[in-house]
Motif scaffolding. Structure first.
Motif, short mmCIF file in Angstrom:
data_model
loop_
_atom_site.label_atom_id
_atom_site.label_comp_id
_atom_site.label_asym_id
_atom_site.label_seq_id
_atom_site.Cartn_x
_atom_site.Cartn_y
_atom_site.Cartn_z
N SER A 1 16.86 -26.49 17.20
CA SER A 1 17.08 -27.40 18.33
C SER A 1 16.44 -26.82 19.57
N GLY A 2 15.31 -27.34 19.93
CA GLY A 2 14.61 -26.90 21.13
C GLY A 2 15.03 -27.73 22.31
N PRO A 3 14.53 -27.37 23.49
CA PRO A 3 14.90 -28.11 24.70
C PRO A 3 14.50 -29.58 24.65
N SER A 4 13.34 -29.88 24.08
CA SER A 4 12.91 -31.28 24.04
C SER A 4 13.82 -32.12 23.15
N LYS A 5 14.35 -31.52 22.11
CA LYS A 5 15.28 -32.24 21.24
C LYS A 5 16.55 -32.58 22.00
N ASN A 6 17.04 -31.62 22.78
CA ASN A 6 18.26 -31.85 23.55
C ASN A 6 18.05 -32.91 24.64
N VAL A 7 16.89 -32.88 25.28
CA VAL A 7 16.57 -33.88 26.30
C VAL A 7 16.52 -35.27 25.67
N ALA A 8 15.86 -35.38 24.54
CA ALA A 8 15.77 -36.67 23.84
C ALA A 8 17.15 -37.16 23.43
N LYS A 9 17.99 -36.26 22.98
CA LYS A 9 19.34 -36.62 22.56
C LYS A 9 20.15 -37.16 23.75
N GLU A 10 20.06 -36.50 24.91
CA GLU A 10 20.77 -36.95 26.10
C GLU A 10 20.26 -38.30 26.58
N ARG A 11 18.95 -38.50 26.53
CA ARG A 11 18.38 -39.79 26.93
C ARG A 11 18.86 -40.90 26.01
N LEU A 12 18.93 -40.63 24.73
CA LEU A 12 19.42 -41.63 23.78
C LEU A 12 20.87 -41.97 24.07
N LYS A 13 21.69 -40.96 24.39
CA LYS A 13 23.09 -41.22 24.74
C LYS A 13 23.18 -42.14 25.95
N LEU A 14 22.34 -41.88 26.98
CA LEU A 14 22.36 -42.72 28.18
C LEU A 14 21.93 -44.15 27.87
N VAL A 15 20.93 -44.30 27.01
CA VAL A 15 20.48 -45.64 26.62
C VAL A 15 21.62 -46.38 25.92
N LEU A 16 22.33 -45.69 25.05
CA LEU A 16 23.45 -46.33 24.35
C LEU A 16 24.57 -46.71 25.31
N VAL A 17 24.87 -45.85 26.27
CA VAL A 17 25.90 -46.17 27.26
C VAL A 17 25.49 -47.39 28.07
N HIS A 18 24.23 -47.43 28.52
CA HIS A 18 23.74 -48.59 29.28
C HIS A 18 23.85 -49.85 28.45
#
Length: 94
Positions: free
Chosen positions: A12-29
């Protein structure tokens, strides 16, 4: 070839974590039915109200919908988070 295989590794690199957080925000929206246009309207309203009391850096203003944990249980709820840089307070005594 080794770099290509790293893309499929379980590290799990930093880009994976960033992508995961962005996906969470998209789902919340998506779950809150909050469009970018709606967020812009909220942002405009917040700027109008706060500008009566303080001078703010509108370019640095960041408003987003995220999720937060509830106090009563382990569930989560949507939350409006605003980061509003304040330049200075206005004199409201006059």
């Amino acid at each position: 070839m080794v770099d290509f295989l790293k893309m499929f590794s379980k590290e799990s690199g930093p880009s994976k974590n960033v992508a995961k957080e962005r996906l969470k925000l998209v789902l919340v929206h998506d779950r809150t039915n909050c469009s970018p246009d709606f967020l812009e309207m909220v942002k405009g309203d917040i700027i109008k109200v706060i500008s009566d009391y303080m001078e703010i850096d509108e370019d640095g203003l960041d408003i987003k919908i995220t999720k937060t944990k509830r106090d009563v249980d382990e569930g989560s709820v949507p939350a409006l988070v605003a980061n509003i840089p304040i330049k200075k307070m206005k004199d409201r005594t006059r």
